[in-house]
Design a protein around this motif. Sequence first.
Motif, mmCIF file in Angstrom:
data_model
loop_
_atom_site.group_PDB
_atom_site.id
_atom_site.type_symbol
_atom_site.label_atom_id
_atom_site.label_comp_id
_atom_site.label_asym_id
_atom_site.label_seq_id
_atom_site.Cartn_x
_atom_site.Cartn_y
_atom_site.Cartn_z
ATOM 1 N N ALA A 1 -1.922 12.706 3.834
ATOM 2 C CA ALA A 1 -3.373 12.878 3.831
ATOM 3 C C ALA A 1 -4.103 11.615 3.379
ATOM 4 O O ALA A 1 -3.649 10.916 2.485
ATOM 5 N N CYS A 2 -5.224 11.335 4.017
ATOM 6 C CA CYS A 2 -6.217 10.357 3.549
ATOM 7 C C CYS A 2 -5.707 8.919 3.453
ATOM 8 O O CYS A 2 -6.221 8.140 2.647
ATOM 9 N N SER A 3 -4.750 8.541 4.237
ATOM 10 C CA SER A 3 -4.244 7.169 4.166
ATOM 11 C C SER A 3 -5.361 6.168 4.450
ATOM 12 O O SER A 3 -6.096 6.301 5.429
ATOM 13 N N GLN A 25 -8.161 5.796 3.141
ATOM 14 C CA GLN A 25 -9.486 6.411 3.131
ATOM 15 C C GLN A 25 -9.918 6.665 1.692
ATOM 16 O O GLN A 25 -9.088 6.768 0.786
ATOM 17 N N PRO A 26 -11.237 6.808 1.445
ATOM 18 C CA PRO A 26 -11.704 7.061 0.086
ATOM 19 C C PRO A 26 -11.041 8.260 -0.577
ATOM 20 O O PRO A 26 -10.742 8.228 -1.772
ATOM 21 N N CYS A 27 -10.787 9.313 0.208
ATOM 22 C CA CYS A 27 -10.221 10.531 -0.371
ATOM 23 C C CYS A 27 -8.783 10.352 -0.837
ATOM 24 O O CYS A 27 -8.231 11.245 -1.498
ATOM 25 N N PHE A 28 -8.161 9.202 -0.548
ATOM 26 C CA PHE A 28 -6.790 8.999 -1.029
ATOM 27 C C PHE A 28 -6.729 9.005 -2.552
ATOM 28 O O PHE A 28 -5.711 9.366 -3.139
ATOM 29 N N ALA A 29 -7.827 8.629 -3.210
ATOM 30 C CA ALA A 29 -7.859 8.617 -4.674
ATOM 31 C C ALA A 29 -7.589 9.990 -5.258
ATOM 32 O O ALA A 29 -7.199 10.101 -6.431
ATOM 33 N N GLU A 30 -7.783 11.052 -4.466
ATOM 34 C CA GLU A 30 -7.581 12.410 -4.936
ATOM 35 C C GLU A 30 -6.196 12.946 -4.603
ATOM 36 O O GLU A 30 -5.858 14.080 -4.981
ATOM 37 N N GLN A 31 -5.388 12.164 -3.893
ATOM 38 C CA GLN A 31 -4.066 12.627 -3.498
ATOM 39 C C GLN A 31 -3.054 12.435 -4.631
ATOM 40 O O GLN A 31 -3.194 11.538 -5.468
ATOM 41 N N ASP A 64 0.845 -1.182 0.000
ATOM 42 C CA ASP A 64 0.000 0.000 0.000
ATOM 43 C C ASP A 64 0.882 1.233 0.000
ATOM 44 O O ASP A 64 1.909 1.281 0.696
ATOM 45 N N ILE A 65 0.475 2.220 -0.775
ATOM 46 C CA ILE A 65 1.211 3.479 -0.797
ATOM 47 C C ILE A 65 0.477 4.528 0.016
ATOM 48 O O ILE A 65 -0.741 4.481 0.192
ATOM 49 N N GLY A 66 1.242 5.493 0.509
ATOM 50 C CA GLY A 66 0.688 6.683 1.129
ATOM 51 C C GLY A 66 1.206 7.893 0.374
ATOM 52 O O GLY A 66 2.132 7.788 -0.436
#
Length: 289
Positions: free
Chosen positions: A211-213, A215-221, A204-206
Amino acid sequence: MPNNSQPLPSRRVFASLLTAGAGMAALAACTPEDAAPSPVAANAAGEAPSLPTPSSVGTPSAAASEPAPVESAPSATPSNTAPSHAVAQQHSLTDPTSPWVVVNKHRPLVPQDFVPADLVQPGVRLAVSGEAALLNSTTATAAEKMFGAAATEGVIMTLASGYRSYSTQVATYNGYVASTGQAAADRASARPGHSEHQTGWSFDIGDGAGACSFQPCFAEQPAAIWAKANAHKFGFVVRYPWMFHDTTGYFYESWHLRYIGVEAATDMTARGIATLEEYFGLEAAPDYF
C-alpha cells in the motif's frame, strides 16, 4: 526519506499544507525510473508526524498550518567539522565511499558518475529487480538485519528502490525536464550526480501489503511506522524528515532510509537532530546554486 507514538496530522491539515506548499506532493529526492512523468510518472512526497525543531541551519517552512509541539535541537557546528557530540569524526563527508558522505543540492558526488565497487543484492524481500535491487555491501548487511528484526515483530518490509546509476538518473531527470521544464524537474527529481541512491548508502522501503508506495499515505503504513521508531538501531535515519525541506531540499519521504552507522544514527535520534546537514554542521541546501 519511521514513526513513533506521535499522532499523524489530519487529512484536512495535510490538504491545506499541500495547497500552501505549492505542489509539495511532487517534490521528492526518490524518483525511481518507473515512477517519473512521461516518459517517466511523478513520484509523490509526503506527510508525516512532526519532528524536532531544526537549528538555524534549516528553518521549516511556514506552510504548515497547524505545527505540532516540538522540542529544541542543539545548534549545528561550523561547516565541515565534526558533529558536536560524543561521536568523534570518523568518516569523510565528501568521499562517496564513506557512510557519512553528504549528498544534496549543494554537494554533488565527486566524481559525479561514481559507481560503488561492492554492489550486492541483499537477502530481503524485493519489490524491484536489476540495479534497483542492489546496495553497497555494508548497507545490504544492515538492511538484512533490519528487515529481519521487523519481520519478527510482524512487519514486512520490501526493498522498493536501491542503487540508481548516474545514467539512470540522467534518463529520469531528463524525463522530468522534457515533460515539465527544468524548474519543475528540480522540484521533483535529483539532478544527475546529486542523488543519494547513486552512493549505495540509501534505499526506499515499501510495505509488505504493497500500500501507498512513494505516496504521502505511506507514513501511515506499518513499515514506515516501524522504521521511524527502530531504523536507528541498525544504522539508518530517515534522510528527508517532515518539515525540514528548507534544509534538505526535499519534502518528507517516509520511505527513504540512509545508512550512517549505528553509533551516529542512535546519537542523532537521542539528540533529536533531524538532518545530516545539521548533524555535521553543514549549510542548508534547499535549492541548487
